[in-house]
Each structure stands twice: as structure tokens, then as C-alpha cells.
Design a protein around this motif. Structure first.
Motif, mmCIF file in Angstrom:
data_model
loop_
_atom_site.group_PDB
_atom_site.id
_atom_site.type_symbol
_atom_site.label_atom_id
_atom_site.label_comp_id
_atom_site.label_asym_id
_atom_site.label_seq_id
_atom_site.Cartn_x
_atom_site.Cartn_y
_atom_site.Cartn_z
ATOM 1 N N ARG A 12 -50.175 22.646 40.016
ATOM 2 C CA ARG A 12 -50.235 21.518 39.086
ATOM 3 C C ARG A 12 -49.519 20.285 39.626
ATOM 4 O O ARG A 12 -49.422 19.277 38.941
ATOM 5 N N ASP A 13 -48.997 20.385 40.848
ATOM 6 C CA ASP A 13 -48.272 19.283 41.478
ATOM 7 C C ASP A 13 -46.997 18.950 40.698
ATOM 8 O O ASP A 13 -46.611 17.787 40.586
ATOM 9 N N TYR A 14 -46.332 19.973 40.152
ATOM 10 C CA TYR A 14 -45.112 19.783 39.387
ATOM 11 C C TYR A 14 -43.902 20.244 40.200
ATOM 12 O O TYR A 14 -44.014 21.074 41.106
ATOM 13 N N ARG A 15 -42.744 19.738 39.803
ATOM 14 C CA ARG A 15 -41.491 20.124 40.439
ATOM 15 C C ARG A 15 -40.381 20.123 39.394
ATOM 16 O O ARG A 15 -40.361 19.267 38.500
ATOM 17 N N TYR A 16 -39.480 21.087 39.521
ATOM 18 C CA TYR A 16 -38.333 21.201 38.621
ATOM 19 C C TYR A 16 -37.086 20.813 39.405
ATOM 20 O O TYR A 16 -36.781 21.400 40.445
ATOM 21 N N ASP A 17 -36.372 19.798 38.918
ATOM 22 C CA ASP A 17 -35.177 19.279 39.588
ATOM 23 C C ASP A 17 -34.005 19.277 38.618
ATOM 24 O O ASP A 17 -34.190 19.374 37.396
ATOM 25 N N ILE A 18 -32.805 19.122 39.160
ATOM 26 C CA ILE A 18 -31.607 18.968 38.333
ATOM 27 C C ILE A 18 -30.760 17.821 38.885
ATOM 28 O O ILE A 18 -30.608 17.677 40.098
ATOM 29 N N THR A 19 -30.217 17.027 37.971
ATOM 30 C CA THR A 19 -29.308 15.941 38.320
ATOM 31 C C THR A 19 -27.967 16.163 37.630
ATOM 32 O O THR A 19 -27.930 16.541 36.451
ATOM 33 N N VAL A 20 -26.887 15.946 38.368
ATOM 34 C CA VAL A 20 -25.528 16.102 37.841
ATOM 35 C C VAL A 20 -24.861 14.724 37.863
ATOM 36 O O VAL A 20 -24.622 14.167 38.939
ATOM 37 N N ILE A 21 -24.603 14.145 36.682
ATOM 38 C CA ILE A 21 -23.882 12.872 36.613
ATOM 39 C C ILE A 21 -22.400 13.176 36.396
ATOM 40 O O ILE A 21 -22.026 13.875 35.448
ATOM 41 N N MET A 22 -21.580 12.658 37.277
ATOM 42 C CA MET A 22 -20.163 12.973 37.260
ATOM 43 C C MET A 22 -19.477 12.409 36.014
ATOM 44 O O MET A 22 -19.929 11.440 35.419
ATOM 45 N N PRO A 23 -18.356 13.009 35.621
ATOM 46 C CA PRO A 23 -17.578 12.461 34.503
ATOM 47 C C PRO A 23 -16.961 11.121 34.895
ATOM 48 O O PRO A 23 -16.860 10.782 36.074
ATOM 49 N N GLY A 24 -16.554 10.383 33.876
ATOM 50 C CA GLY A 24 -15.807 9.161 34.138
ATOM 51 C C GLY A 24 -16.653 7.909 34.139
ATOM 52 O O GLY A 24 -17.814 7.908 33.721
ATOM 53 N N ASP A 25 -16.068 6.840 34.642
ATOM 54 C CA ASP A 25 -16.710 5.537 34.587
ATOM 55 C C ASP A 25 -16.440 4.756 35.863
ATOM 56 O O ASP A 25 -15.592 5.136 36.675
ATOM 57 N N TYR A 65 -18.272 20.424 40.455
ATOM 58 C CA TYR A 65 -19.601 20.149 39.880
ATOM 59 C C TYR A 65 -20.726 20.347 40.893
ATOM 60 O O TYR A 65 -21.786 19.705 40.798
ATOM 61 N N VAL A 66 -20.507 21.233 41.857
ATOM 62 C CA VAL A 66 -21.548 21.616 42.811
ATOM 63 C C VAL A 66 -22.327 22.788 42.231
ATOM 64 O O VAL A 66 -21.731 23.747 41.724
ATOM 65 N N LEU A 67 -23.654 22.729 42.301
ATOM 66 C CA LEU A 67 -24.488 23.788 41.753
ATOM 67 C C LEU A 67 -24.658 24.928 42.750
ATOM 68 O O LEU A 67 -24.731 24.714 43.967
ATOM 69 N N HIS A 68 -24.773 26.135 42.211
ATOM 70 C CA HIS A 68 -25.005 27.337 43.004
ATOM 71 C C HIS A 68 -26.157 28.105 42.367
ATOM 72 O O HIS A 68 -26.195 28.277 41.142
ATOM 73 N N PHE A 69 -27.078 28.566 43.193
ATOM 74 C CA PHE A 69 -28.287 29.233 42.726
ATOM 75 C C PHE A 69 -28.248 30.699 43.164
ATOM 76 O O PHE A 69 -27.993 30.993 44.330
ATOM 77 N N GLU A 70 -28.561 31.599 42.229
ATOM 78 C CA GLU A 70 -28.456 33.026 42.515
ATOM 79 C C GLU A 70 -29.717 33.771 42.089
ATOM 80 O O GLU A 70 -30.656 33.160 41.559
ATOM 81 N N GLU A 71 -29.732 35.072 42.372
ATOM 82 C CA GLU A 71 -30.796 35.989 41.939
ATOM 83 C C GLU A 71 -32.179 35.547 42.411
ATOM 84 O O GLU A 71 -33.174 35.698 41.697
ATOM 85 N N GLY A 84 -31.451 28.584 31.231
ATOM 86 C CA GLY A 84 -32.106 29.879 31.219
ATOM 87 C C GLY A 84 -32.270 30.475 32.600
ATOM 88 O O GLY A 84 -32.968 31.477 32.778
ATOM 89 N N LEU A 85 -31.628 29.871 33.589
ATOM 90 C CA LEU A 85 -31.765 30.274 34.984
ATOM 91 C C LEU A 85 -30.396 30.665 35.549
ATOM 92 O O LEU A 85 -29.362 30.240 35.025
ATOM 93 N N PRO A 86 -30.366 31.443 36.633
ATOM 94 C CA PRO A 86 -29.085 31.830 37.242
ATOM 95 C C PRO A 86 -28.492 30.701 38.080
ATOM 96 O O PRO A 86 -28.445 30.749 39.307
ATOM 97 N N ILE A 87 -28.049 29.656 37.376
ATOM 98 C CA ILE A 87 -27.468 28.481 38.016
ATOM 99 C C ILE A 87 -26.040 28.331 37.511
ATOM 100 O O ILE A 87 -25.774 28.408 36.303
ATOM 101 N N TYR A 88 -25.115 28.088 38.440
ATOM 102 C CA TYR A 88 -23.699 27.944 38.120
ATOM 103 C C TYR A 88 -23.188 26.641 38.734
ATOM 104 O O TYR A 88 -23.731 26.161 39.733
ATOM 105 N N TYR A 89 -22.132 26.076 38.131
ATOM 106 C CA TYR A 89 -21.469 24.945 38.783
ATOM 107 C C TYR A 89 -19.975 25.233 38.878
ATOM 108 O O TYR A 89 -19.394 25.914 38.029
ATOM 109 N N ASP A 90 -19.360 24.710 39.940
ATOM 110 C CA ASP A 90 -17.946 24.978 40.193
ATOM 111 C C ASP A 90 -17.075 23.809 39.743
ATOM 112 O O ASP A 90 -17.561 22.872 39.092
ATOM 113 N N ASP A 91 -15.806 23.857 40.092
ATOM 114 C CA ASP A 91 -14.860 22.834 39.634
ATOM 115 C C ASP A 91 -15.153 21.452 40.208
ATOM 116 O O ASP A 91 -14.665 20.445 39.678
#
Length: 268
Positions: free
Chosen positions: A74-87, A18-24, A9-16
Motif C-alpha cells: 500500500r506504499d505505507y510506512r510506520y514511523d515514530i518521532t520523539v520530541i524532547m522535553p523542555g523549551d 529518550y532513545v528508542l529500543h526495538f525488541e521481539e 502496542g509494540l515491543p518498543i522501549y525508551y531509556d533515560d
């Protein structure tokens, strides 16, 4: 070409890559990566390990400035984790895994919210009230399959880790208490969580970690939503928090909600 993380629900994009980009006007305070070399001691098999292979990346303190005071109050934080494809040697890529410490003045450890934004993540939950002992007694072991648009609440006392069991990238967010103590050593000392998740011919297989003894049976589960706890599938957690922050007070005071958290799973 960049793809939007629609389920955030946020202006977040990822590229080829898998790097995140934040906008707006959405900001991110910092980021980093965890490579295979840093996962030694946690993996199913470590022979012929490519130490530079990226397992996952993380982005910390993502927020619109207009919402910062609300999160910080409230001492809260919103984070994102990207787990790469594969094994790695057949094991699905994963995060390190950890336990949460106790809330000051309470008998509970801190809960946490995880929301899958892309792909499929299996969250391994292993519940014990004495994780710092040499031989803790585990009350339950769950593998919870969560797909994009769904979220779960990690109940108190549950050590946990995240595994990318999908066919592509796996991306998830969390809302957590910033001052929550994190304990990684109890997991590392046992060479990972109680199960390794591997894929053979496209099939997910759970391999018991031999460093654990007398485990209860593994429950394969899927999440259940609970609107009163702010978890409604298809509705981004960031917006639900901003809209009704009081619904999320259980992250700091979980006592009367623990039974409800435990009921937010059903056998798959």
C-alpha cells in the motif's frame, strides 16, 4: 531504566536519554536527530541558541517482517518521532512543519495519521489550497491537543507541525504514504507555522507569527475518534491497520472521506 511505550502496542522501549529500543523481532530501518542549529529560521527567538541541543529524534520504517509486505503493498510506512522535553528560549520544542503534495491524478493532497504514544502533543494545522503562493489564503487554523492513546487524521490541504506541550517527553507515531511529496520551504519561508507555542509559568500561550497576515481565528481543539477510519482511542493504530488494512485506503484515496476527517475535531 527503560520504559515501554504501552500505547504503541509494540515491543518498543525508551531509556533515560529518550532513545528508542526495538525488541521481539520489531525492526527499524533508520533514525536521526534534529538539533536546534537545524531549526534556525523556524524558532520564536534565536538569541543565545545552543545549536547542539536536540529538539527531536525520528525513527523510520518500523515493522515486523511478517507485516512488511502488507505495508509496502500500500506504499505505507510506520514511523515514530520523539520530541524532547523542555523549551528553546521559552518556546516548546517542536518539529519543523510541512505541507503534503497532491495525489497523482486527484485534486487532493495526501492525508496522514498521527498517534500520540507518550505525553501530550499539540498539532498545528493550517489549511490552504495554495500553500505555494506568496500570499496563500488560509481557510482554518487549528491547534489540536492530543494525549497518549489518542490519534488524529491530518485532512488534505493542511500544513502541519507537532509541538510538545506536555511536561515530559512527547512521542508520537505516524502512518504515511511513502511516496507523498513533502514541502518544507513554505513553512521555513515564513519562519515557522502560523503560531508559536510558548509556556509562561506553566501556561501554554499561542503567539501569532507576524509573517502571516489575515489569518482566521485560532481554534483550540481536541480529537474525535472514528472507527470506520481505523481511529479508536486506546487501540494502537499499527494493530488496527494490520487487522483491517482496507479501512486505511483513504490515505491514498481520500475524496469521499474528507468531510469525515474534518469532523474528527471538536472545540476544546
Amino acid at each position: 531504566m527503560r520504559k515501554r511505550l504501552e500505547h504503541s502496542g509494540l515491543p518498543i522501549y525508551y531509556d533515560d536519554q529518550y532513545v528508542l529500543h526495538f525488541e521481539e523481532g520489531l525492526t527499524c530501518k533508520g533514525s536521526g536527530t534534529k538539533e536546534a542549529e537545524n531549526m534556525r529560521g523556524l524558532l520564536y527567538r534565536e538569541e543565545n541558541l545552543d545549536g547542539k541541543e536536540v529538539c527531536y529524534s525520528f525513527y523510520r520504517d518500523i515493522v515486523f517482517e511478517k507485516d512488511r509486505e502488507l505495508f509496502e503493498s500500500r506504499d505505507y510506512r510506520y514511523d515514530i518521532t520523539v520530541i524532547m522535553p523542555g523549551d528553546i528560549n521559552g518556546e516548546c520544542k517542536k518539529t519543523s512543519g510541512h505541507f503534503h503534495g497532491e495525489i497523482q491524478g486527484q485534486t487532493w493532497t495526501y492525508p496522514e495519521i498521527y498517534e500520540v504514544l507518550e505525553g501530550e502533543i499539540t498539532f498545528l494545522l493550517q489549511k490552504t489550497k495554495d500553500f505555494e503562493r506568496k500570499d496563500p489564503v488560509f481557510e482554518s487554523i487549528r491547534a489540536v491537543k492530543v494525549t497518549a492513546g489518542q490519534a488524529i487524521v491530518i485532512p488534505p490541504f493542511c500544513g502541519h507541525g507537532s509541538v510538545n506541550t506536555g511536561d515530559g517527553v512527547g512521542i508520537f507515531s505516524n502512518i504515511a504514504v511513502v511516496s507523498c511529496p513533502l514541502f518544507y520551504e513554505p513553512v521555513k519561508n515564513r519562519h515557522g507555522l502560523s503560531y508559536y507555542i510558548v509556556k509562561e509559568k506553566g501556561q501554554v500561550i499561542y503567539v501569532k507569527n507576524s509573517a502571516y497576515a489575515d489569518l482566521p481565528g485560532l481554534e483550540i481543539a481536541v480529537p474525535e475518534e472514528d472507527g470506520e477510519l481505523g481511529i479508536i482511542f486506546g487501540k494502537p493504530v499499527y494493530q488496527e491497520f494490520v487487522k483491517a488494512p482496507e479501512k486505511f485506503d483513504y490515505l491514498r484515496d481520500p475524496g469521499k472521506y474528507v468531510d469525515r476527517m474534518e469532523q474528527m475535531f471538536k472545540t476544546a
